[in-house]
Design a protein around this motif. Structure first.
Motif, PDB file in Angstrom:
ATOM      1  N   PRO A  28       0.844  -1.208   0.000  1.00 54.96           N
ATOM      2  CA  PRO A  28       0.000   0.000   0.000  1.00 54.96           C
ATOM      3  C   PRO A  28       0.875   1.253   0.000  1.00 54.96           C
ATOM      4  N   LEU A  29       0.347   2.336  -0.590  1.00 53.82           N
ATOM      5  CA  LEU A  29       1.055   3.612  -0.631  1.00 53.82           C
ATOM      6  C   LEU A  29       1.043   4.257   0.741  1.00 53.82           C
ATOM      7  N   ARG A  30       2.160   4.890   1.063  1.00 55.45           N
ATOM      8  CA  ARG A  30       2.191   5.675   2.296  1.00 55.45           C
ATOM      9  C   ARG A  30       1.628   7.045   1.970  1.00 55.45           C
ATOM     10  N   ILE A  31       0.776   7.539   2.830  1.00 59.66           N
ATOM     11  CA  ILE A  31       0.184   8.861   2.614  1.00 59.66           C
ATOM     12  C   ILE A  31       0.813   9.811   3.620  1.00 59.66           C
ATOM     13  N   ASP A  32       1.570  10.789   3.094  1.00 59.14           N
ATOM     14  CA  ASP A  32       2.199  11.796   3.950  1.00 59.14           C
ATOM     15  C   ASP A  32       1.203  12.902   4.248  1.00 59.14           C
ATOM     16  N   ALA A  33       1.345  13.487   5.408  1.00 64.24           N
ATOM     17  CA  ALA A  33       0.443  14.568   5.803  1.00 64.24           C
ATOM     18  C   ALA A  33       0.800  15.873   5.106  1.00 64.24           C
ATOM     19  N   THR A  34       2.050  16.041   4.678  1.00 65.20           N
ATOM     20  CA  THR A  34       2.455  17.290   4.041  1.00 65.20           C
ATOM     21  C   THR A  34       2.424  17.142   2.526  1.00 65.20           C
ATOM     22  N   PRO A  35       1.791  18.081   1.828  1.00 68.05           N
ATOM     23  CA  PRO A  35       1.768  18.011   0.363  1.00 68.05           C
ATOM     24  C   PRO A  35       3.137  18.385  -0.204  1.00 68.05           C
TER      25      PRO A  35
END
Length: 183
Positions: A28-35
């Motif tokens: 699964p992709l890691r989703i970072d909080a910072t764009p």
């Protein structure tokens, strides 16, 4: 050799199973909080036409700042000191008749640079006083590449006395009328 697949039990199950088999194991992709940081966008250049600056004459903002760019609808303008006010006004109004034309549509930056240099040399050798260069209005993100390239090239050429975006009937901001010095 032909690949053979086992007969499907259910058509929907077969497609899903084939897809999973073809893709294999996935993480699964890691989703970072910072764009991600935004790309810097060029700001529109503020054009000045009436202020003389230095020995080169009427140098606009492009000559003063290498980072400045012209956008699609911006007019290009340049005038050396030795061009009188009457001729400058006639050029701005499109009242000079272009004796030859160079169309750069479809050329890349390197080709355009070579074509402009050759065209200006041949035009001056032929004794032409005014020529038109059509560079077009296209470009990435509203920044026309050839327009900015031609503007910078013409400012550096000694035989170019002045140039201005053509009137709408002659190409508008997608073309330039160029005054050349006589040989």
């Amino acid at each position: 050799m032909r690949l053979r697949y086992p007969a499907p039990m259910h058509e929907e199950d077969d497609d899903s199973a084939l897809f999973r088999a073809a893709v294999g194991k996935v993480d699964p992709l890691r989703i970072d909080a910072t764009p991600p940081p935004a790309k810097p966008r060029p700001r529109p250049a503020v054009r000045r036409e009436a202020e003389p600056s230095g020995p080169g004459g009427m140098a606009g903002l492009l000559a003063e700042s290498p980072d400045a760019v012209l956008l699609r609808g911006d007019a290009s303008a340049f005038r050396r000191e030795r061009v009188n006010a009457r001729d400058w006004q006639r050029l701005r109004r499109g009242q000079f008749s272009a004796q030859d034309e160079l169309d750069l549509h479809g050329a890349n930056a390197l080709e355009a640079e070579l074509l402009v240099a050759r065209f200006l040399g041949e035009s001056r050798d032929a004794g032409f006083g005014c020529v038109r260069i059509v560079h077009g209005k296209g470009g990435a993100d509203g920044v026309p590449v050839l327009k900015n390239l031609v503007d910078r090239l013409l400012r550096q050429r000694g035989e170019v006395l002045a140039f201005h975006s053509a009137p709408p009937a002659q190409g508008g901001t997608g073309a330039l009328l160029v005054l050349l010095s006589r040989r």
